[in-house]
Design a protein around this motif. Structure first.
Motif, PDB file in Angstrom:
ATOM      1  N   TYR A  67      20.631 -45.240  11.942  1.00  0.00           N
ATOM      2  CA  TYR A  67      21.413 -44.871  10.761  1.00  0.00           C
ATOM      3  C   TYR A  67      21.439 -43.363  10.552  1.00  0.00           C
ATOM      4  CZ  TYR A  67      22.175 -49.671   9.248  1.00  0.00           C
ATOM      5  OH  TYR A  67      22.606 -50.966   9.172  1.00  0.00           O
ATOM      6  N   VAL A  68      20.339 -42.703  10.889  1.00  0.00           N
ATOM      7  CA  VAL A  68      20.329 -41.239  10.776  1.00  0.00           C
ATOM      8  C   VAL A  68      21.448 -40.660  11.629  1.00  0.00           C
ATOM      9  CG1 VAL A  68      19.043 -39.183  11.475  1.00  0.00           C
ATOM     10  CG2 VAL A  68      17.913 -40.945  10.110  1.00  0.00           C
ATOM     11  N   ALA A  69      21.605 -41.180  12.839  1.00  0.00           N
ATOM     12  CA  ALA A  69      22.644 -40.683  13.736  1.00  0.00           C
ATOM     13  C   ALA A  69      24.038 -41.015  13.215  1.00  0.00           C
ATOM     14  CB  ALA A  69      22.447 -41.280  15.125  1.00  0.00           C
ATOM     15  N   LEU A  70      24.171 -42.162  12.537  1.00  0.00           N
ATOM     16  CA  LEU A  70      25.497 -42.601  12.099  1.00  0.00           C
ATOM     17  C   LEU A  70      25.899 -42.035  10.736  1.00  0.00           C
ATOM     18  CD1 LEU A  70      25.139 -46.323  13.218  1.00  0.00           C
ATOM     19  CD2 LEU A  70      26.814 -44.712  14.119  1.00  0.00           C
ATOM     20  N   LEU A  71      24.916 -41.738   9.889  1.00  0.00           N
ATOM     21  CA  LEU A  71      25.226 -41.352   8.510  1.00  0.00           C
ATOM     22  C   LEU A  71      25.113 -39.856   8.256  1.00  0.00           C
ATOM     23  CD1 LEU A  71      23.213 -44.087   6.547  1.00  0.00           C
ATOM     24  CD2 LEU A  71      25.697 -43.897   6.635  1.00  0.00           C
ATOM     25  N   THR A  88      24.403 -35.581   9.714  1.00  0.00           N
ATOM     26  CA  THR A  88      24.554 -34.633  10.813  1.00  0.00           C
ATOM     27  C   THR A  88      23.394 -33.652  10.785  1.00  0.00           C
ATOM     28  OG1 THR A  88      25.966 -33.332   9.355  1.00  0.00           O
ATOM     29  CG2 THR A  88      27.070 -34.749  10.939  1.00  0.00           C
ATOM     30  N   SER A  89      23.278 -32.895  11.831  1.00  0.00           N
ATOM     31  CA  SER A  89      22.231 -31.883  12.045  1.00  0.00           C
ATOM     32  C   SER A  89      20.856 -32.317  11.510  1.00  0.00           C
ATOM     33  CB  SER A  89      22.635 -30.513  11.483  1.00  0.00           C
ATOM     34  OG  SER A  89      23.202 -30.625  10.209  1.00  0.00           O
ATOM     35  N   HIS A  96      27.576 -35.488   4.705  1.00  0.00           N
ATOM     36  CA  HIS A  96      28.892 -34.915   4.384  1.00  0.00           C
ATOM     37  C   HIS A  96      28.756 -33.462   3.943  1.00  0.00           C
ATOM     38  CE1 HIS A  96      30.594 -38.808   4.982  1.00  0.00           C
ATOM     39  NE2 HIS A  96      29.913 -39.341   4.002  1.00  0.00           N
ATOM     40  N   GLY A  97      27.947 -32.714   4.663  1.00  0.00           N
ATOM     41  CA  GLY A  97      27.822 -31.294   4.410  1.00  0.00           C
ATOM     42  C   GLY A  97      26.774 -30.895   3.390  1.00  0.00           C
ATOM     43  N   THR A  98      26.171 -31.865   2.708  1.00  0.00           N
ATOM     44  CA  THR A  98      25.142 -31.532   1.720  1.00  0.00           C
ATOM     45  C   THR A  98      23.755 -31.766   2.321  1.00  0.00           C
ATOM     46  OG1 THR A  98      26.624 -32.413   0.046  1.00  0.00           O
ATOM     47  CG2 THR A  98      24.349 -31.966  -0.640  1.00  0.00           C
TER      48      THR A  98
END
Lengths: 329, 336
Positions: A73-77, A79-80, A104-106
């Protein structure tokens, strides 16, 4: 056919074998049609099975070896993702992962039990998701970082239990869990908890204090594994099916009892049949929860978090003024 | 061929109550096998005078052993509705009734307030005789209310654990009581009020993994079984026998989990010193003379302690309280 089928999915297994056999034969339009029909039947049988799961079957789905785990889920939900290791006291527990990530950028902090999918070696490395005290202490250390930098925390819960072994007791697994319960109640940043697989008693709860408790449709969350409950109360671990039913550990039961806030739907046939779809469904609920929580002041959030757990169990309380049967002086 | 034949069956010992003080005039110490006159044993707080073995204490006796004079029980009428409609080999409701019949309590804890050596305090004591002292929604609610009361009155909390852990028959709701009580303890902690956890035989499972390990001070009685996982579960996991003394108080002390181990006969004096260190408010010295025979206040009335205005919390020097305020007023009839 990469999926491992559970015992109750046997009817599907037969059809899948048939499809496989047909697929090996030379293609003809007739065969193609036959295969498509069989696939439809697989779909409808699976729908039926998953719409009417018994409590014990729910446990099997929640424990499914291919069920997406925390790192999936970390990989799917997110980034970085950069993992943070170690409790700065004793060791790095591989059964709990923590890390910085972006949703989503946060920037958010992700914490979760890691059962270890894939091969046996990986499972052993993760101790099958049985966390030791240093795992809970690492999680608290990371969560305090999130508090310091005012970042929300996302928790994924998926563990059979805290590790029941000598070193766990020696290093105070009970104290580690207890401290997390107390301190997570006071962390000033938003916490969203997702029960994604097995919510195994205190080992699960030790990460599961938050403002929103989401639970995936086929996850379970229990005070004791059904086998353990059956062994103690029925004196027979084989009565696990009855125990699973009696404990009411499925998502809809727990929503009715006020333990969780929201059920997150899964793709037909369970999250393991389509992890990407499962993650998309999960992301919708997670995004909404994070947005809602970001609107509240920390003080209001803490009050609501307190009230939320404060109310738990009130469904089971009654004032009984009648004289007890015996024993009073 | 034997000349004499044994006609009668041998007299069998009543084995099922080994660790509680048995009924009757005499008791046998399970540790040193000494035959003890029960009255002497009770006067000795159910500690064997010969070998200091600690018999299990009922919740009411525990509260009486810690609080001066009469004390007030809170929320005595709170009971479980059996929220899961749970049934194993027996309906849970029947187990609840059996627990009430054998202990006179509605559930596995007594939460009381009174004076501990002059310090107003909330004291909770768990009752092992009620479904193994297990924690369900009633235990969770009563202890949480007790902590909230202590925060409102700015007085310390003492919880004496004696429990097998979370109660299976109330499922995940029992598990959530760990979170609920711990959240209340967080508020008590941030309010700067003392909490002393006393761990007695046995303290295991979800009770250990929540409030029992969260004391500002964690103190245990000697030889108590304290742990998270049960010894049998651990043996199954590691597939070998556990070492002698594993998960006993002395083991936990050695591994840094306890502040100290205290003999039950020293417990009240130890707690008093801790509360003094913590700057708890002291109303008065305890009443002189032999400890009065405490009767739990079985009415569900809650009498507010008619204490003098709280001074600065550092003021530990006991101000000579006016006569008549040393003990609580008699319970009134109004229910709150």
């Amino acid at each position: 056919m990469p999926l491992e089928l559970l015992e109750f999915e046997e009817p599907i297994g037969i059809l899948l074998k048939e499809i496989e056999a047909l697929g090996l034969l030379p293609k003809t339009p007739e065969r193609e049609r036959e295969i498509a029909e069989l696939r439809d039947r697989v779909g409808s049988i699976r729908r039926d099975l998953y719409a009417n799961l018994t409590p014990w079957q729910r446990v099997l789905v929640a424990r499914h070896p291919s069920r997406p785990n925390t790192l999936d889920y970390v990989a799917l939900l997110f980034t970085s993702f950069s993992e943070l290791h170690g409790d700065r006291l004793f060791a790095d527990d591989h059964a709990i992962v923590c890390g910085l990530a972006e949703h989503h950028g946060t920037p958010v902090l992700v914490v979760g039990h890691q059962k270890g999918g894939g091969d046996t070696k990986e499972k052993i490395f993760r101790n099958f998701g049985y966390a030791k005290p240093e795992g809970y202490r690492k999680a608290l250390r990371a969560m305090r970082l999130a508090e310091k930098f005012r970042r929300p925390i996302v928790v994924l819960v998926d563990t059979p239990a805290a590790y029941p072994g000598i070193e766990s007791e020696e290093r105070g697994v009970a104290e580690a869990i207890a401290l997390n319960l107390r301190e997570m109640a006071m962390l000033s940043v938003p916490i969203v908890v997702i029960v994604s697989g097995e919510g195994g008693s205190g080992g699960a709860l030790g990460l599961a204090i938050g403002d929103r408790i989401l639970m995936q449709e086929h996850a379970v969350y229990s005070v004791i594994p059904p086998e353990g409950c059956a062994a103690i109360l029925w004196r027979d671990a084989n009565r696990k099916m009855e125990a699973a039913a009696a404990l009411r550990i499925g998502a809809s039961d727990l929503r009715d009892l006020g333990v969780i806030d929201e059920i997150v739907p899964e793709p037909e046939g369970g999250a393991h049949t389509d992890p990407t779809a499962a993650a998309t469904l999960l992301d919708e609920a997670l995004t909404r929860a994070l947005e809602e929580l970001a609107r509240d002041s920390p003080a209001l959030r803490l009050d609501r978090r307190y009230d939320k757990f404060r109310r738990m169990g009130s469904v089971g309380l009654v004032e009984n003024d009648a004289e007890p049967a015996a024993g009073e002086g | 061929m034997a000349w004499f034949k044994r006609n009668r069956k041998p007299i069998e010992a009543n084995a099922d109550r080994a660790s509680r003080v048995p009924e009757g005039l005499w008791a046998k110490c399970p540790s040193c096998a000494q035959i003890l006159y029960k009255k002497n044993l009770v006067a000795n707080l159910s500690v064997c005078p010969k070998c200091a073995f600690h018999f299990r204490l009922s919740a009411a006796d525990r509260v009486s052993s810690l609080l001066d004079g009469p004390w007030t029980e809170h929320d005595a009428t709170l009971a479980s509705t059996d929220p899961l409609d749970f049934e194993d080999t027996k309906p849970y409701k029947a187990r609840l009734e059996a627990g009430t019949a054998s202990t006179g309590l509605r559930d596995a804890v007594i939460v009381a307030s009174g004076h501990l050596d002059g310090y107003p305090a909330v004291v909770a004591a768990m009752e092992y005789g009620f479904i193994g002292g297990s924690m369900g929604v009633v235990v969770g609610e009563k202890i949480t209310r007790g902590i909230e009361r202590a925060i409102a009155e700015r007085i310390p909390v003492v919880i004496v654990s004696c429990s097998g852990g979370a109660r299976m028959m109330e499922g995940t709701l029992s598990l959530m009581q760990m979170a609920k009580i711990s959240a209340a303890l967080a508020r008590l902690d941030r309010a700067g009020l003392p909490y002393v956890s006393v761990l007695t035989d046995p303290t295991t499972g979800g009770v250990t993994a929540s409030f029992a390990m969260l004391g500002d001070l964690n103190i245990a009685e000697p030889g108590a079984l304290i742990g998270f996982a049960g010894p049998r579960v651990i043996e199954q996991t590691i597939r070998q026998k556990l070492p002698e003394g594993f998960q006993r108080s002395e083991f936990l002390l050695e591994h840094g989990m306890l502040d100290t181990i205290v003999d039950r006969r020293e417990l009240k004096a130890t707690l008093s010193r801790m509360l003094r260190f913590a700057g708890a408010r002291r109303d008065a010295a305890p009443p002189p003379g032999p400890p009065p025979a405490n009767e739990p206040d079985t009415t569900d009335t809650e009498t507010e302690v008619d204490a003098p205005e709280p001074g600065p919390s550092e003021a530990e020097a006991p101000a000579p309280a006016p006569k008549g305020e040393l003990t609580e007023p008699p319970p009134s009839d109004q229910a709150t």
